[in-house]
Design an enzyme around this catalytic site. Structure first.
Site, short mmCIF file in Angstrom:
data_model
loop_
_atom_site.label_atom_id
_atom_site.label_comp_id
_atom_site.label_asym_id
_atom_site.label_seq_id
_atom_site.Cartn_x
_atom_site.Cartn_y
_atom_site.Cartn_z
N ARG A 64 9.58 101.93 -59.59
CA ARG A 64 10.66 101.29 -58.87
C ARG A 64 11.81 102.26 -58.66
NH1 ARG A 64 12.23 95.33 -60.94
NH2 ARG A 64 14.26 96.29 -60.63
N ARG B 1 23.96 85.31 -60.68
CA ARG B 1 24.39 86.48 -61.45
C ARG B 1 25.89 86.69 -61.42
NH1 ARG B 1 19.10 89.98 -60.33
NH2 ARG B 1 18.96 90.92 -62.34
N ARG C 239 22.95 99.23 -64.31
CA ARG C 239 22.55 97.82 -64.22
C ARG C 239 22.90 97.05 -65.48
NH1 ARG C 239 16.89 99.30 -62.80
NH2 ARG C 239 16.23 97.24 -63.46
N LYS D 258 12.46 88.70 -67.73
CA LYS D 258 12.65 87.48 -66.95
C LYS D 258 11.51 87.26 -65.94
CE LYS D 258 16.62 88.57 -65.16
NZ LYS D 258 16.94 89.89 -65.77
N ARG E 47 8.55 101.18 -67.41
CA ARG E 47 8.20 100.54 -66.14
C ARG E 47 8.36 101.52 -64.99
NH1 ARG E 47 11.35 95.14 -64.50
NH2 ARG E 47 12.98 96.55 -63.78
P1 ADP Z 1 16.39 93.59 -62.97
O1 ADP Z 1 15.08 94.06 -63.50
O2 ADP Z 1 17.44 94.63 -62.96
O3 ADP Z 1 16.82 92.29 -63.56
P2 ADP Z 1 15.82 92.37 -60.38
O4 ADP Z 1 14.47 92.67 -59.91
O5 ADP Z 1 16.10 90.98 -60.82
O6 ADP Z 1 16.21 93.44 -61.46
O7 ADP Z 1 16.89 92.76 -59.23
C1 ADP Z 1 16.91 94.06 -58.67
C2 ADP Z 1 18.20 94.27 -57.88
O8 ADP Z 1 18.31 93.27 -56.85
C3 ADP Z 1 19.48 94.12 -58.69
O9 ADP Z 1 19.82 95.29 -59.39
C4 ADP Z 1 20.48 93.79 -57.56
O10 ADP Z 1 20.85 94.92 -56.82
C5 ADP Z 1 19.67 92.90 -56.65
N1 ADP Z 1 19.84 91.47 -57.02
C6 ADP Z 1 18.89 90.65 -57.55
N2 ADP Z 1 19.38 89.41 -57.76
C7 ADP Z 1 20.68 89.45 -57.37
C8 ADP Z 1 21.74 88.51 -57.35
N3 ADP Z 1 21.57 87.25 -57.78
N4 ADP Z 1 22.94 88.90 -56.87
C9 ADP Z 1 23.13 90.14 -56.43
N5 ADP Z 1 22.19 91.09 -56.43
C10 ADP Z 1 20.97 90.77 -56.89
#
Ligand code: ADP
Length: 186
Positions: free
Chosen positions: A128, A83, A139, A8, A122
């Site tokens: 990370r 989400r 996740r 994404k 990654r």
């Molecule tokens: P991923 O690669 O898991 O899609 P992101 O970089 O989008 O990860 O998000 C990392 C973390 O940030 C998520 O695991 C969550 O803890 C938090 N997070 C991101 N977006 C949201 C959201 N819309 N609602 C709640 N938590 C979020």
């Protein structure tokens, strides 16, 4: 939309540049706050490190403030939001307020095993904190439970554009552009 590791963030940047709008990534904003040690970052880190979602009210407030910034006046791309069902409802309210309209929901479809491999890779290159195998699996679970059902909600509104997320990055980008270029601008 798409599970963690679907690509994404990578695609969001290309799509945003293509349409001349900002890509608003909740994950990136949380990580920036974590590294700056802000109160929001301190709060968010607890959840992120465990692979859990940050509470809706924290995330919603953050997105609401962000889309009111001047650079989002003409439109924006959201990456990683909404989400949860509560976030879907909140976003509806936000766009009503700002006078925007949701034009499309891009869903990247990928193979589960391929994804876990990508995320482990990654972890090696970007380091990370939430890219350990245990957290990666959590996740994926949280996504399946809380976020995947939202695709159906947006399908019923006729907004979903499903894109095969497997293949070279620029191949996937082309598919996304092809799907979005035919969507009329609101
Ligand atoms: P991923 O690669 O898991 O899609 P992101 O970089 O989008 O990860 O998000 C990392 C973390 O940030 C998520 O695991 C969550 O803890 C938090 N997070 C991101 N977006 C949201 C959201 N819309 N609602 C709640 N938590 C979020």
């Amino acid at each position: 939309m798409g599970p963690p590791g679907a690509g994404k963030g990578t695609q969001a940047k290309f799509v945003a540049a293509h349409f001349g709008i900002p890509a608003i990534s909740t994950g990136d904003i949380f990580r920036a706050n974590v590294s700056q040690g802000t109160p929001l970052g301190v709060e968010a880190k607890r959840y992120m490190d465990a692979g859990e979602y940050v509470p809706d009210e924290v995330t919603n407030r953050m997105v609401r403030n962000r889309i009111e910034e001047p650079d989002a006046a003409e439109g924006f791309l959201l990456d990683g939001y909404p989400r949860t069902l509560a976030q879907v409802e909140e976003l509806d309210d936000m766009v009503k307020h700002t006078g925007h309209k949701l034009d499309a929901v891009v869903v990247l479809t990928v193979d589960q095993e391929e994804i876990v491999q990508r995320l482990l890779q990654r972890a090696l290159t970007e380091g990370r904190a939430d890219d350990t195998e245990e957290v990666i699996r959590r996740r994926q679970e949280v996504y399946a439970e809380q976020t995947q059902p939202l695709i159906e909600v947006y399908k019923q509104r006729g907004l979903v554009r499903e894109i095969d997320g497997l293949g070279e990055v620029d191949e996937v980008t082309k598919r996304v552009f092809n799907a979005l270029d035919v969507v009329p601008e609101s």
